[in-house]
Design an enzyme around this catalytic site. Structure first.
Site, PDB file in Angstrom:
ATOM      1  CE  LYS A   1      -1.846   2.215   3.543  1.00 39.86           C
ATOM      2  NZ  LYS A   1      -2.119   3.553   3.008  1.00 39.86           N
TER       3      LYS A   1
ATOM      4  N   GLY B   1       7.204   4.145   8.555  1.00 40.18           N
ATOM      5  CA  GLY B   1       6.771   5.664   8.868  1.00 40.18           C
ATOM      6  C   GLY B   1       6.438   6.056   9.803  1.00 40.18           C
ATOM      7  CB  SER B   2       4.203   8.453  12.047  1.00 44.16           C
ATOM      8  OG  SER B   2       3.613   7.334  12.122  1.00 44.16           O
ATOM      9  CB  THR B   3       7.334   6.175  16.855  1.00 46.74           C
ATOM     10  OG1 THR B   3       8.796   6.333  15.980  1.00 46.74           O
ATOM     11  CG2 THR B   3       7.022   5.561  17.955  1.00 46.74           C
ATOM     12  CD  GLU B   4       0.322   9.182  16.093  1.00 45.61           C
ATOM     13  OE1 GLU B   4       0.727   9.905  15.449  1.00 45.61           O
ATOM     14  OE2 GLU B   4      -0.724  10.378  16.760  1.00 45.61           O
TER      15      GLU B   4
ATOM     16  N   GLY C   1       3.785   3.158  14.265  1.00 45.53           N
ATOM     17  CA  GLY C   1       3.935   1.462  14.556  1.00 45.53           C
ATOM     18  C   GLY C   1       3.763   1.386  14.944  1.00 45.53           C
TER      19      GLY C   1
ATOM     20  CD  GLU D   1      13.285   3.466   8.545  1.00 50.61           C
ATOM     21  OE1 GLU D   1      13.011   4.603   9.800  1.00 50.61           O
ATOM     22  OE2 GLU D   1      13.008   3.505   7.484  1.00 50.61           O
TER      23      GLU D   1
ATOM     24  CB  CYS E   1      12.977   8.376   9.299  1.00 49.95           C
ATOM     25  SG  CYS E   1      13.684   6.997   8.095  1.00 49.95           S
TER      26      CYS E   1
ATOM     27  CD  GLU F   1       9.998  11.735  12.796  1.00 50.31           C
ATOM     28  OE1 GLU F   1       9.438  11.178  12.867  1.00 50.31           O
ATOM     29  OE2 GLU F   1      11.215  10.774  11.942  1.00 50.31           O
TER      30      GLU F   1
HETATM   31  P1  ADP Z   1       1.948  10.008   8.548  1.00 48.26           P
HETATM   32  O1  ADP Z   1       1.285  10.636   9.541  1.00 48.26           O
HETATM   33  O2  ADP Z   1       3.412  10.915   8.060  1.00 48.26           O
HETATM   34  O3  ADP Z   1       1.575  10.278   7.129  1.00 48.26           O
HETATM   35  P2  ADP Z   1       2.121   7.993   8.658  1.00 48.26           P
HETATM   36  O4  ADP Z   1       3.445   6.785   9.890  1.00 48.26           O
HETATM   37  O5  ADP Z   1       0.955   8.573   9.360  1.00 48.26           O
HETATM   38  O6  ADP Z   1       2.481   8.205   8.196  1.00 48.26           O
HETATM   39  O7  ADP Z   1       1.978   6.374   7.539  1.00 48.26           O
HETATM   40  C1  ADP Z   1       3.181   6.148   6.341  1.00 48.26           C
HETATM   41  C2  ADP Z   1       2.398   4.928   5.819  1.00 48.26           C
HETATM   42  O8  ADP Z   1       1.137   4.560   6.951  1.00 48.26           O
HETATM   43  C3  ADP Z   1       0.497   4.899   4.925  1.00 48.26           C
HETATM   44  O9  ADP Z   1       1.148   4.077   4.236  1.00 48.26           O
HETATM   45  C4  ADP Z   1      -0.354   5.477   5.929  1.00 48.26           C
HETATM   46  O10 ADP Z   1      -1.053   4.949   4.695  1.00 48.26           O
HETATM   47  C5  ADP Z   1      -0.406   4.271   6.682  1.00 48.26           C
HETATM   48  N1  ADP Z   1      -1.185   4.595   7.795  1.00 48.26           N
HETATM   49  C6  ADP Z   1      -1.233   5.324   8.751  1.00 48.26           C
HETATM   50  N2  ADP Z   1      -2.065   4.441   9.637  1.00 48.26           N
HETATM   51  C7  ADP Z   1      -2.211   3.459   9.637  1.00 48.26           C
HETATM   52  C8  ADP Z   1      -2.954   2.519  10.260  1.00 48.26           C
HETATM   53  N3  ADP Z   1      -3.321   2.715  11.611  1.00 48.26           N
HETATM   54  N4  ADP Z   1      -3.232   0.965  10.082  1.00 48.26           N
HETATM   55  C9  ADP Z   1      -2.268   1.043   8.364  1.00 48.26           C
HETATM   56  N5  ADP Z   1      -1.863   2.017   8.132  1.00 48.26           N
HETATM   57  C10 ADP Z   1      -1.595   3.216   7.994  1.00 48.26           C
END
Ligand code: ADP
Length: 500
Positions: free
Chosen positions: A194, A247-250, A252, A269, A303, A400
């Site tokens: 995705k 993506g973000s730690t949150e 993750g 990561e 990152c 961050e």
């Molecule tokens: P940002 O906040 O910088 O956009 P994210 O960590 O939210 O970074 O996004 C990174 C990836 O994770 C994107 O592909 C986003 O669609 C996906 N993503 C965001 N929330 C979820 C979730 N709850 N479950 C799975 N994937 C997610």
């Protein structure tokens, strides 16, 4: 008037953008989402819509899983390791043929300067597939001499994990797709990937090349959609055996929790707040450009950006004054202008987030030496910003920001590095770190003491497909790239044969 050198849009990009809403790539075909819903993707330099893409949701993920499963049990299982390698190599060749179109799409969708997509994102992505093409034929088990019985023959096999879900971010859209796909395909897995909702285009273009390269249908499925819907459906799907996320730690943390429903393997990561330490014995002709590139590359949306800059107090003023003078002259503009060195941020949301940090930095008592104010245009431009008068506890030094903003702080224990190591490690993150010194003993000592998955000495943001990358602490776990990534995508089977 300032000279602009805007790139002429490649004819393949024109065709790609104007042949209707971009479809999902499932089971080897381009298909509409089952709901028929679409969303727009915008150009961050102007805020204008570039094109529309189909929005995948849970039912599209299920459809992709069905297609992936058919491939795993059928056509893909008959493809030899050497053929897998050839397919990856062929894909790399096709990407090379389409390099300019890929570079332009990435720049249009993400905003990053064309000089970076042409010379960093795309070549690194191509190289990544070539590197893993070589690994396809080198995935071995071993014969083990056991002591359980003289006639018991034991050996191991490294088998693919099966159906893999991969969720990628928007900061290096194509490169992150290749980091995910390379090792997974070399080791014989099938994938549902995705894209980030902000930057779907280069991966869809890649899907066309995957189709052309001749991968059996269903081996790679690429979907575009939102995180909490399509992303969550991947993470929760019971037949997906592994999820790889950047993506973000949150997010993750959410993914790790949700993946527990079927004990999916997880590799993450995540974010960072990387320390970059300049000692007074550094070669400043390298350290100053290195520190600038360490934070401003990709508008700081990296990152591992060197966002906490520690400079020894003896050289602090000189280093900061040189950095400020250079940063204030960096040409900022649309990514499609060849003279642009700093583009816009990826989205309105990111623009607001970074703008808020600029304000918070000042409220907390820090002083911007350059930058500090978002630009008033239709695009999402934040100028390169260097904050001085920063204390370790301030939010701009701890959180961050993911933008072109560096928190510069002096330190003063040259001989005894304990204090600067303590400060550098005083973070929940541990993705990367930089050290600038000409003293080889200090370089190694500091590199060993830093809690980070990557330490760059007298360089920054160096990457190669052969060298592992990943985090310590809340920057995640699992290593992508190099031989280490093969671990993420294989499982070991022990086989016992009674020869009696
Ligand atoms: P940002 O906040 O910088 O956009 P994210 O960590 O939210 O970074 O996004 C990174 C990836 O994770 C994107 O592909 C986003 O669609 C996906 N993503 C965001 N929330 C979820 C979730 N709850 N479950 C799975 N994937 C997610």
């Amino acid at each position: 008037m300032e000279k602009t050198t805007t790139v002429a849009v490649d004819s393949r990009v024109e065709v790609f953008l104007h042949d209707g809403p971009k479809k999902l790539f499932i089971g080897g075909e381009f298909v509409e989402s089952l709901s028929g819903r679409t969303f727009d993707t915008t150009n961050p330099a102007t805020g204008e819509v570039i094109t529309t893409v189909y929005e995948a949701d849970k039912e599209d993920v299920s459809r992709a899983v069905e297609a992936a499963e058919r491939a795993l049990k059928g056509s893909w299982s008959k493809v030899t390791a050497s053929e897998r390698g050839k397919l990856l190599w062929k894909l790399a060749d096709l990407m090379e043929e389409h390099a300019e179109a890929l570079a332009q799409l990435e720049t249009l969708d993400n905003g990053k300067p064309i000089q970076e997509t042409r010379h960093a994102d795309i070549p690194l992505a191509i190289d990544h597939f070539r590197y893993y093409a070589g690994w396809a034929t080198k995935i071995h088990g071993e014969v083990i001499d056991n002591s359980a019985g003289v006639n018991l023959f034991t050996y191991t096999r490294r088998e693919p994990v099966g159906i893999v879900g991969q969720i990628i971010p928007w900061n290096f859209p194509l490169l992150m797709a290749t980091w995910k796909l390379g090792a997974a395909l070399a080791t014989g897995n099938v994938v549902i990937l995705k894209t980030a909702e902000q930057t779907p285009l280069s991966a869809i273009y890649l899907a066309e090349l995957i189709q052309e390269a001749g991968f059996p249908e269903g081996v790679v499925n690429i979907i575009t959609g939102y995180g909490p819907t399509a992303g969550a459906a991947i993470v929760q799907h019971q037949r997906i055996r592994k999820v790889a996320f950047t993506g973000s730690t949150e997010v993750g943390k959410v993914i790790m929790q949700q993946a527990s429903s079927n004990l999916k393997r997880v590799s993450l990561e995540l974010g960072g707040k990387s320390p970059n330490i300049i000692f007074p014995d550094a070669d400043f002709t390298k350290a100053i450009p290195g520190a600038l590139m360490g934070i401003f590359f990709n508008q700081g949306q990296v990152c591992c950006a060197g966002s906490r800059l520690f400079v020894h107090k003896k050289v602090f003023d000189n280093v900061l004054s040189d950095m400020t003078s250079y940063a204030s002259k960096l040409k900022q503009g649309p990514g499609m202008d060849e003279s642009t060195r700093i583009g816009p941020l990826v989205s309105d949301k990111q623009f607001t987030r970074v703008s808020n940090y600029l304000q918070r930095g000042v409220e907390e008592g820090a002083s911007p030496l350059t930058g500090g104010q978002p630009l008033d245009t239709n695009g999402f431009f934040i100028p390169p910003t260097i904050f001085a008068d920063v204390q370790d506890h301030m939010s701009i030094a701890r959180e961050e920001i993911f933008g072109p903003v560096v928190a510069a702080m002096p330190f003063d224990d040259e001989e005894h590095i304990t204090d600067i190591i303590r400060r550098a490690n005083d973070s929940e993150y541990g993705l990367a770190a930089g050290v600038w010194t000409t003293d080889i003993r200090k370089a190694h000592k500091v590199a060993h003491a830093l809690e980070a998955g990557t330490v760059w000495v007298n360089c920054y943001n160096a990457f190669d497909a052969a060298v592992p990358f990943g985090g310590y602490k809340q920057s995640g776990f699992g290593r992508e790239m190099g031989s280490y990534a093969l671990e993420l995508y294989t499982q070991v089977k022990s086989i016992w044969i009674n020869l009696d």
